[in-house]
Design an enzyme around this catalytic site. Structure first.
Site, PDB file in Angstrom:
ATOM      1  N   THR A 152     -12.071   7.258  18.991  1.00  0.00           N
ATOM      2  CA  THR A 152     -13.156   6.350  19.155  1.00  0.00           C
ATOM      3  C   THR A 152     -12.919   5.579  20.554  1.00  0.00           C
ATOM      4  O   THR A 152     -11.818   5.501  21.084  1.00  0.00           O
ATOM      5  CB  THR A 152     -12.983   4.935  17.959  1.00  0.00           C
ATOM      6  OG1 THR A 152     -13.853   3.878  18.434  1.00  0.00           O
ATOM      7  CG2 THR A 152     -11.620   4.654  18.006  1.00  0.00           C
ATOM      8  N   GLU A 177     -12.995   2.702  20.976  1.00  0.00           N
ATOM      9  CA  GLU A 177     -12.207   1.296  20.856  1.00  0.00           C
ATOM     10  C   GLU A 177     -10.801   1.422  21.139  1.00  0.00           C
ATOM     11  O   GLU A 177     -10.082   0.782  21.310  1.00  0.00           O
ATOM     12  CB  GLU A 177     -12.249   0.854  19.226  1.00  0.00           C
ATOM     13  CG  GLU A 177     -13.369   0.340  18.682  1.00  0.00           C
ATOM     14  CD  GLU A 177     -13.571  -1.224  19.101  1.00  0.00           C
ATOM     15  OE1 GLU A 177     -12.649  -2.110  19.301  1.00  0.00           O
ATOM     16  OE2 GLU A 177     -14.371  -1.311  19.778  1.00  0.00           O
ATOM     17  N   TYR A 189      -7.564  -1.749  14.036  1.00  0.00           N
ATOM     18  CA  TYR A 189      -8.219  -0.346  14.256  1.00  0.00           C
ATOM     19  C   TYR A 189      -8.006   0.358  15.290  1.00  0.00           C
ATOM     20  O   TYR A 189      -7.873   1.638  15.275  1.00  0.00           O
ATOM     21  CB  TYR A 189      -9.762  -0.589  13.905  1.00  0.00           C
ATOM     22  CG  TYR A 189     -10.724   0.490  14.080  1.00  0.00           C
ATOM     23  CD1 TYR A 189     -10.851   1.344  13.033  1.00  0.00           C
ATOM     24  CD2 TYR A 189     -11.334   0.651  15.354  1.00  0.00           C
ATOM     25  CE1 TYR A 189     -11.682   2.578  13.396  1.00  0.00           C
ATOM     26  CE2 TYR A 189     -12.222   1.806  15.479  1.00  0.00           C
ATOM     27  CZ  TYR A 189     -12.504   2.862  14.434  1.00  0.00           C
ATOM     28  OH  TYR A 189     -13.030   3.866  14.447  1.00  0.00           O
ATOM     29  N   LYS A 234      -6.353   4.084  15.513  1.00  0.00           N
ATOM     30  CA  LYS A 234      -6.910   5.440  15.942  1.00  0.00           C
ATOM     31  C   LYS A 234      -6.161   5.823  17.101  1.00  0.00           C
ATOM     32  O   LYS A 234      -6.177   7.029  17.303  1.00  0.00           O
ATOM     33  CB  LYS A 234      -8.262   4.858  16.323  1.00  0.00           C
ATOM     34  CG  LYS A 234      -9.337   4.811  15.308  1.00  0.00           C
ATOM     35  CD  LYS A 234      -9.981   6.241  14.705  1.00  0.00           C
ATOM     36  CE  LYS A 234     -10.659   5.894  13.719  1.00  0.00           C
ATOM     37  NZ  LYS A 234     -11.213   7.345  12.870  1.00  0.00           N
TER      38      LYS A 234
HETATM   39  P1  NAP Z   1     -17.986   5.079   7.596  1.00  0.00           P
HETATM   40  O1  NAP Z   1     -19.266   5.051   7.414  1.00  0.00           O
HETATM   41  O2  NAP Z   1     -17.439   3.654   7.746  1.00  0.00           O
HETATM   42  O3  NAP Z   1     -17.149   5.906   6.776  1.00  0.00           O
HETATM   43  C1  NAP Z   1     -15.886   5.903   6.469  1.00  0.00           C
HETATM   44  C2  NAP Z   1     -15.533   7.149   5.509  1.00  0.00           C
HETATM   45  O4  NAP Z   1     -14.063   6.896   5.213  1.00  0.00           O
HETATM   46  C3  NAP Z   1     -16.235   6.682   3.870  1.00  0.00           C
HETATM   47  O5  NAP Z   1     -16.760   8.071   3.644  1.00  0.00           O
HETATM   48  C4  NAP Z   1     -15.111   6.395   3.130  1.00  0.00           C
HETATM   49  O6  NAP Z   1     -15.209   6.580   1.785  1.00  0.00           O
HETATM   50  C5  NAP Z   1     -13.781   6.945   3.697  1.00  0.00           C
HETATM   51  N1  NAP Z   1     -12.866   6.570   3.561  1.00  0.00           N
HETATM   52  C6  NAP Z   1     -12.061   5.356   3.641  1.00  0.00           C
HETATM   53  N2  NAP Z   1     -10.830   5.219   3.157  1.00  0.00           N
HETATM   54  C7  NAP Z   1     -10.454   6.465   2.709  1.00  0.00           C
HETATM   55  C8  NAP Z   1      -9.321   7.181   2.052  1.00  0.00           C
HETATM   56  N3  NAP Z   1      -8.161   6.321   1.888  1.00  0.00           N
HETATM   57  N4  NAP Z   1      -9.449   8.402   1.727  1.00  0.00           N
HETATM   58  C9  NAP Z   1     -10.471   9.053   1.835  1.00  0.00           C
HETATM   59  N5  NAP Z   1     -11.627   8.651   2.530  1.00  0.00           N
HETATM   60  C10 NAP Z   1     -11.607   7.297   2.833  1.00  0.00           C
HETATM   61  O7  NAP Z   1     -17.667   5.590   9.257  1.00  0.00           O
HETATM   62  P2  NAP Z   1     -18.593   6.319  10.190  1.00  0.00           P
HETATM   63  O8  NAP Z   1     -19.513   5.276  10.853  1.00  0.00           O
HETATM   64  O9  NAP Z   1     -19.203   7.672   9.362  1.00  0.00           O
HETATM   65  O10 NAP Z   1     -17.547   6.886  11.172  1.00  0.00           O
HETATM   66  C11 NAP Z   1     -16.999   8.333  10.989  1.00  0.00           C
HETATM   67  C12 NAP Z   1     -15.594   8.026  11.805  1.00  0.00           C
HETATM   68  O11 NAP Z   1     -15.817   8.076  13.020  1.00  0.00           O
HETATM   69  C13 NAP Z   1     -14.648   7.254  11.273  1.00  0.00           C
HETATM   70  O12 NAP Z   1     -13.505   7.734  11.193  1.00  0.00           O
HETATM   71  C14 NAP Z   1     -14.484   6.152  12.356  1.00  0.00           C
HETATM   72  O13 NAP Z   1     -13.531   5.340  12.578  1.00  0.00           O
HETATM   73  C15 NAP Z   1     -15.211   6.935  13.500  1.00  0.00           C
HETATM   74  N6  NAP Z   1     -15.839   6.512  14.682  1.00  0.00           N
HETATM   75  C16 NAP Z   1     -17.294   5.881  14.330  1.00  0.00           C
HETATM   76  C17 NAP Z   1     -17.971   5.412  15.146  1.00  0.00           C
HETATM   77  C18 NAP Z   1     -19.185   4.891  15.004  1.00  0.00           C
HETATM   78  O14 NAP Z   1     -20.072   4.480  15.915  1.00  0.00           O
HETATM   79  N7  NAP Z   1     -19.766   5.113  13.688  1.00  0.00           N
HETATM   80  C19 NAP Z   1     -17.558   5.602  16.691  1.00  0.00           C
HETATM   81  C20 NAP Z   1     -16.223   6.322  17.030  1.00  0.00           C
HETATM   82  C21 NAP Z   1     -15.595   6.755  15.846  1.00  0.00           C
HETATM   83  P3  NAP Z   1     -15.826   5.673   0.593  1.00  0.00           P
HETATM   84  O15 NAP Z   1     -17.111   5.907   0.368  1.00  0.00           O
HETATM   85  O16 NAP Z   1     -15.128   6.159  -0.495  1.00  0.00           O
HETATM   86  O17 NAP Z   1     -15.476   4.125   1.123  1.00  0.00           O
HETATM   87  O1  F7E Z   2     -19.469  -4.642  16.290  1.00  0.00           O
HETATM   88  C1  F7E Z   2     -20.193  -8.028  17.718  1.00  0.00           C
HETATM   89  C2  F7E Z   2     -19.001  -7.610  17.242  1.00  0.00           C
HETATM   90  O2  F7E Z   2     -18.927  -3.952  13.970  1.00  0.00           O
HETATM   91  C3  F7E Z   2     -20.275  -4.516  17.595  1.00  0.00           C
HETATM   92  C4  F7E Z   2     -17.327   0.949  14.656  1.00  0.00           C
HETATM   93  O3  F7E Z   2     -18.283   2.278  14.099  1.00  0.00           O
HETATM   94  O4  F7E Z   2     -17.904   1.242  16.811  1.00  0.00           O
HETATM   95  C5  F7E Z   2     -17.902   0.424  15.578  1.00  0.00           C
HETATM   96  O5  F7E Z   2     -17.262  -0.668  16.108  1.00  0.00           O
HETATM   97  C6  F7E Z   2     -20.193  -5.768  18.474  1.00  0.00           C
HETATM   98  C7  F7E Z   2     -18.773  -6.362  18.575  1.00  0.00           C
HETATM   99  O6  F7E Z   2     -19.281  -2.117  15.794  1.00  0.00           O
HETATM  100  C8  F7E Z   2     -21.620  -9.459  14.697  1.00  0.00           C
HETATM  101  O7  F7E Z   2     -18.148  -8.562  17.688  1.00  0.00           O
HETATM  102  C9  F7E Z   2     -21.482  -9.920  16.845  1.00  0.00           C
HETATM  103  O8  F7E Z   2     -18.594  -6.862  20.008  1.00  0.00           O
HETATM  104  O9  F7E Z   2     -21.179  -3.418  14.949  1.00  0.00           O
HETATM  105  P1  F7E Z   2     -19.753  -3.671  15.225  1.00  0.00           P
HETATM  106  P2  F7E Z   2     -17.728  -1.879  16.745  1.00  0.00           P
HETATM  107  O10 F7E Z   2     -16.677  -3.274  16.391  1.00  0.00           O
HETATM  108  O11 F7E Z   2     -17.991  -1.809  17.964  1.00  0.00           O
HETATM  109  C10 F7E Z   2     -16.769   1.709  17.092  1.00  0.00           C
HETATM  110  C11 F7E Z   2     -16.820   2.709  18.365  1.00  0.00           C
HETATM  111  C12 F7E Z   2     -15.813   2.442  16.173  1.00  0.00           C
HETATM  112  O12 F7E Z   2     -15.245   3.298  16.243  1.00  0.00           O
HETATM  113  C13 F7E Z   2     -15.689   1.591  14.817  1.00  0.00           C
HETATM  114  O13 F7E Z   2     -15.722   2.552  13.981  1.00  0.00           O
HETATM  115  O14 F7E Z   2     -20.813  -6.692  17.855  1.00  0.00           O
HETATM  116  N1  F7E Z   2     -20.894  -8.625  16.733  1.00  0.00           N
HETATM  117  N2  F7E Z   2     -21.956 -10.554  15.670  1.00  0.00           N
HETATM  118  C14 F7E Z   2     -20.924  -8.388  15.359  1.00  0.00           C
HETATM  119  N3  F7E Z   2     -20.338  -7.305  14.704  1.00  0.00           N
HETATM  120  C15 F7E Z   2     -20.312  -7.289  13.431  1.00  0.00           C
HETATM  121  N4  F7E Z   2     -20.237  -6.272  12.638  1.00  0.00           N
HETATM  122  N5  F7E Z   2     -21.105  -8.399  12.577  1.00  0.00           N
HETATM  123  C16 F7E Z   2     -21.732  -9.472  13.444  1.00  0.00           C
HETATM  124  O15 F7E Z   2     -22.489 -10.304  12.738  1.00  0.00           O
END
Ligand code: NAP
Ligand code: F7E
Length: 350
Positions: free
Chosen positions: A129, A131, A157, A161
């Site tokens: 990520t 992050e 987090y 990661k």
């Molecule tokens: P998500 O919607 O939060 O999905 C997380 C998944 O992990 C869910 O299927 C959850 O299962 C499973 N999980 C959590 N704890 C577990 C455990 N102990 N054992 C097995 N499965 C478990 O995440 P996403 O947005 O699809 O992202 C996919 C991956 O990419 C994640 O690793 C995230 O950190 C990474 N990532 C995401 C973004 C983004 O912008 N979306 C960016 C960079 C990296 P349950 O349904 O059972 O809870």
């Molecule tokens: O926050 C601000 C918050 O929670 C984005 C995950 O998929 O992307 C995701 O992480 C921004 C932050 O995503 C609210 O403070 C304001 O600056 O949607 P978010 P994230 O933290 O960027 C990265 C790449 C991952 O890897 C992660 O798994 O939005 N913000 N107000 C808020 N955020 C949330 N959640 N809720 C609010 O009310």
């Protein structure tokens, strides 16, 4: 013989998109799900309905023996490790669990691949990520982060990661595994969880326009993110595992926008023009036509340490993988709001 893919985190946003992509390419797709379910369990049935064509296997990232059993049985050609505790805000409240699942879980997967005798044959994708970059001044946010930028994670987090990223690199170097790390910037869409800011905004815009909600409460409105569409990013994951050599790749758009901008576009999609008034915790988003406050700041959503800006330089992925995002920022907002309007009008959650 069709290829076999094993996806952890298949119930999450990216898991759903990736499963659909791989099924479309003719893969046999096995998704790992957790919980004490059997096929008659309502959640199990719900998952099967959401992911038609995907075979389900029960295991948990925290249970190494279950992972070995699952991988030994399925014997996949490609393993996509998408499972994690993925919410940055939540990770501050549950740092130990985040460390165990999001960091240690990657090691459990890599060790399980070795124990199942698949280290020489299975290709591994780790969901890293942006992050991990964190975004302090010296870390060149203005020109965008590429694969050589310094890491400085700003949350439990991000730290977890970073461990997952380096242990993936280490297994590649130590055991010659085809293990790749995709350093993905934020990607969103209609499958995004409502605890993330984009979906929270698209749902609220739809609900407020239909009179089902009055106000949306948000935290930091000034943070900037490089937002793309999840459907484009899972294609990049697959491309990484099709390369002769494993590697690390940044996927992102090269554009960053504030939360405020996302709100402006989302509310415009439902016919509400926003006017911003006040500053800091007193800032509000007002419906210009009616004078009603529709957005206000709630400091409960602030994080102990914030990442102010994340901006990608995805040129390596574009050059080597031939990957390019298709959906742009306004297209992303449009598709999310359109989806939520449809869901809210139909009166079902989706
Ligand atoms: P998500 O919607 O939060 O999905 C997380 C998944 O992990 C869910 O299927 C959850 O299962 C499973 N999980 C959590 N704890 C577990 C455990 N102990 N054992 C097995 N499965 C478990 O995440 P996403 O947005 O699809 O992202 C996919 C991956 O990419 C994640 O690793 C995230 O950190 C990474 N990532 C995401 C973004 C983004 O912008 N979306 C960016 C960079 C990296 P349950 O349904 O059972 O809870
Ligand atoms: O926050 C601000 C918050 O929670 C984005 C995950 O998929 O992307 C995701 O992480 C921004 C932050 O995503 C609210 O403070 C304001 O600056 O949607 P978010 P994230 O933290 O960027 C990265 C790449 C991952 O890897 C992660 O798994 O939005 N913000 N107000 C808020 N955020 C949330 N959640 N809720 C609010 O009310």
């Amino acid at each position: 013989m069709s290829k076999v893919a094993f996806i952890t985190g298949v119930t999450g946003q990216d898991g759903g998109h990736l499963a659909g992509l791989l099924l479309g390419k003719g893969y046999r797709v096995v998704g790992m799900v957790r919980g004490q379910m059997e096929p008659s369990h309502p959640r199990y049935r719900q998952i099967q309905e959401d992911l038609p064509g995907v075979e389900l296997v029960l295991a948990d990232l925290l249970d190494p023996a279950a992972l070995v059993r699952a991988l030994s049985t399925v014997r996949p050609d490609e393993v996509y490790n998408l499972a994690a505790i993925s919410h940055v805000g939540y990770s501050f409240h549950n740092p130990v669990l985040t460390h165990q699942v999001t960091g240690g879980g990657v090691l459990n997967m890599l060790e399980a691949i070795r124990a199942a005798g698949l280290a020489d044959t299975a290709r591994f994708y780790q969901a890293s990520t942006s992050e991990m970059f964190g975004g302090l001044d010296y870390n060149r946010p203005s020109q965008g982060y590429d694969e050589t930028a310094l890491f400085h994670p700003r949350s439990p987090y991000g730290v977890a990661k970073l461990y997952g990223h380096w242990i993936t690199c280490n297994y590649r170097e130590s055991y010659g595994m085809h293990a790749s790390s995709g350093i993905l910037f934020n990607h969103e869409g209609e499958r995004r969880g409502p605890e993330f800011v984009t979906r929270k905004i698209s749902q609220a815009a739809a609900r407020i326009s239909l009179g089902k909600q009055h106000v949306l409460e948000l935290g930091n409105l000034s943070a900037k993110r490089d937002w793309g569409y999840a459907g484009d990013y899972v294609e990049g994951m697959w491309l990484m595992l099709q390369q002769d050599e494993p590697g690390d790749y940044v996927l992102g758009t090269g554009e960053a926008h504030t939360i405020r901008e996302f709100c402006g576009l989302a509310f415009a999609e439902v016919g509400i023009e926003l006017e911003w008034r006040g500053e800091g915790p007193d800032e509000t988003g007002v419906n210009r036509a009616s004078g009603t406050t529709v957005i206000r700041v709630n400091p409960a959503f602030f994080r102990p340490a914030e990442v102010d800006i994340l901006l990608a330089d995805p040129s390596k992925a574009e050059r080597v993988l031939g990957w390019k995002r298709r959906v742009d920022f306004s297209g992303l907002v449009k598709l999310m709001v359109a989806h939520d309007l449809e869901v809210e009008r139909a009166g079902v959650r989706g």
